[in-house]
Write a protein that holds these residues in place. Structure first.
Motif, short mmCIF file in Angstrom:
data_model
loop_
_atom_site.label_atom_id
_atom_site.label_comp_id
_atom_site.label_asym_id
_atom_site.label_seq_id
_atom_site.Cartn_x
_atom_site.Cartn_y
_atom_site.Cartn_z
N LEU A 145 0.88 -1.15 -0.05
CA LEU A 145 0.03 0.15 0.06
C LEU A 145 0.93 1.31 0.17
N ILE A 146 1.94 1.20 0.63
CA ILE A 146 2.86 2.45 0.66
C ILE A 146 3.55 2.54 -0.63
N SER A 147 3.99 1.50 -1.30
CA SER A 147 4.70 1.43 -2.59
C SER A 147 4.09 0.46 -3.52
N PRO A 148 3.12 0.78 -4.00
CA PRO A 148 2.49 -0.33 -4.81
C PRO A 148 3.30 -0.59 -5.94
N GLY A 149 4.16 0.35 -6.48
CA GLY A 149 5.01 0.03 -7.67
C GLY A 149 6.13 -0.82 -7.51
N SER A 150 6.40 -1.40 -6.07
CA SER A 150 7.60 -2.10 -5.65
C SER A 150 6.77 -3.67 -5.59
N LEU A 151 5.75 -3.76 -4.80
CA LEU A 151 5.16 -5.00 -4.42
C LEU A 151 3.67 -5.09 -5.01
N GLY A 152 3.47 -6.21 -5.58
CA GLY A 152 1.92 -6.42 -6.00
C GLY A 152 1.18 -7.19 -4.99
N MET A 153 -0.11 -7.38 -5.27
CA MET A 153 -0.84 -8.29 -4.12
C MET A 153 -0.42 -9.66 -4.41
N GLY A 154 0.01 -10.20 -5.64
CA GLY A 154 0.49 -11.65 -5.73
C GLY A 154 1.72 -11.85 -4.56
N ASP A 155 2.66 -10.68 -4.41
CA ASP A 155 3.55 -10.80 -3.25
C ASP A 155 3.00 -11.02 -2.05
N VAL A 156 1.89 -10.37 -1.89
CA VAL A 156 1.34 -10.27 -0.45
C VAL A 156 0.63 -11.53 -0.10
N LYS A 157 -0.13 -12.12 -1.41
CA LYS A 157 -0.70 -13.16 -0.85
C LYS A 157 0.49 -14.42 -0.77
N LEU A 158 1.45 -14.48 -1.42
CA LEU A 158 2.64 -15.56 -1.55
C LEU A 158 3.18 -15.38 0.04
N ALA A 159 3.46 -13.86 0.54
CA ALA A 159 3.98 -13.81 1.69
C ALA A 159 3.17 -14.47 3.00
N ALA A 160 2.04 -14.80 2.87
CA ALA A 160 0.97 -15.32 3.69
C ALA A 160 1.46 -16.95 3.80
N VAL A 161 1.73 -17.36 2.71
CA VAL A 161 2.13 -19.01 2.62
C VAL A 161 3.53 -19.16 3.20
N LEU A 162 4.65 -18.31 2.87
CA LEU A 162 5.54 -18.20 3.11
C LEU A 162 5.73 -18.15 4.86
N GLY A 163 5.04 -17.16 5.09
CA GLY A 163 5.03 -16.97 6.51
C GLY A 163 4.41 -18.04 7.49
N ALA A 164 3.36 -18.79 6.68
CA ALA A 164 3.10 -19.86 7.69
C ALA A 164 4.06 -20.98 7.58
N TYR A 165 5.08 -21.35 6.89
CA TYR A 165 5.93 -22.20 6.96
C TYR A 165 7.12 -21.72 7.85
N GLY A 166 7.32 -20.57 7.89
CA GLY A 166 8.16 -20.02 8.84
C GLY A 166 7.53 -20.33 10.38
N GLY A 167 6.47 -19.66 10.64
CA GLY A 167 5.51 -19.97 11.74
C GLY A 167 5.59 -21.21 12.23
N TRP A 168 5.53 -22.30 11.21
CA TRP A 168 5.22 -23.71 11.65
C TRP A 168 6.68 -24.18 12.33
N LEU A 169 7.70 -23.54 11.77
CA LEU A 169 9.10 -23.78 12.48
C LEU A 169 9.46 -23.23 13.51
N GLY A 170 8.72 -22.14 13.92
CA GLY A 170 9.18 -21.19 15.08
C GLY A 170 9.52 -19.77 14.61
N TRP A 171 9.59 -19.15 15.89
CA TRP A 171 9.55 -17.58 15.35
C TRP A 171 10.85 -17.16 14.77
N ILE A 172 12.06 -17.76 15.23
CA ILE A 172 13.27 -17.66 14.86
C ILE A 172 13.30 -17.65 13.40
N ALA A 173 12.86 -18.98 12.89
CA ALA A 173 12.46 -19.24 11.16
C ALA A 173 11.93 -18.04 10.69
N TRP A 174 10.71 -17.91 11.27
CA TRP A 174 9.76 -16.88 10.64
C TRP A 174 10.51 -15.64 10.45
#
Length: 226
Positions: A145-174
């Motif tokens: 939202l701050i810099s729409p030219g740098s990141l798209g909504m596809g990146d935002v949605k992908l971040a949710a999936v990757l964050g889930a992997y990190g969170g599954w492994l623990g907060w250091i991994a996240w």
């Protein structure tokens, strides 16, 4: 590990690599069926990319079997590896992370992480996965939202999936999952600025950096046991 154990693990890694190559080939075909979008630019990948997708997926899948423990985490890690190759290639080529690819990637990731949590007898990991996905989604959404030219909504949605992997492994991994994408993305942007002498506003594919960073964290965090 005795000679028999080494042979069995090596054989399993080889078979998994072959399966990964087939999945990479199928991924190329899936991308080739891509719907047109973004001003007529689709997600189809060049034919010359097909063997490289197969090879890359096979190598990643073999690495997962050789490095990742426990085995309950293999389906989730293998699925991530397939996503790294296919989604990374699509984003690199078209600057797109379409819902028709990210959506199934997210659904299967959630299912395999759930199986892994139940398999290791730690269902509490699902809470970490959920919290990690929401947290990284929120961070990327604010940045988009701050810099729409740098990141798209596809990146935002992908971040949710990757964050889930990190969170599954623990907060250091996240934290490393979150930082890894930005570090690799920043280095990529710097290299492009130097090579192309381009301005800061030039868009580049951020997805591959996010995916590679997450995969590196998963392999490092599960090396010998999650």
């Amino acid at each position: 590990m005795g000679n028999l154990g080494i042979f069995l693990v090596t054989a399993l890694a080889g078979l998994t690599a072959l399966a990964g190559a087939l999945v990479g080939h199928w991924g190329w075909r899936l991308a080739a069926r891509g719907a047109r979008g973004n001003g007529g630019k689709g997600t189809a990948l060049p034919g010359r990319w097909r063997p490289w997708l197969a090879l890359a997926t096979g190598v990643v899948w073999a690495a997962v079997v050789l490095l990742t423990r426990p085995a309950w985490f293999w389906p989730a890690a293998l699925w991530l590896g397939a996503g790294v190759v296919l989604l990374g290639a699509v984003d690199l080529r078209s600057r797109l992370l379409p819902n028709r690819l990210v959506g199934p990637f997210a659904i299967v990731a959630a299912a395999t992480l759930g199986v892994a949590a139940l398999g290791v007898g730690e269902p509490i990991r699902l809470l970490g996965a959920g919290a990690g996905g929401v947290a990284l989604f929120a961070i990327y959404l604010v940045l988009a939202l701050i810099s729409p030219g740098s990141l798209g909504m596809g990146d935002v949605k992908l971040a949710a999936v990757l964050g889930a992997y990190g969170g599954w492994l623990g907060w250091i991994a996240w934290w490393w999952t979150a930082l890894g994408g930005f570090l690799l993305g920043g280095m990529t942007a710097l290299v492009l600025v130097v090579i192309r002498r381009s301005g800061r506003r030039d868009r580049f594919a951020f997805g591959p950096a996010m995916l590679l960073g997450a995969l590196a964290v998963v392999l490092a965090a599960t090396w010998g046991g999650a």
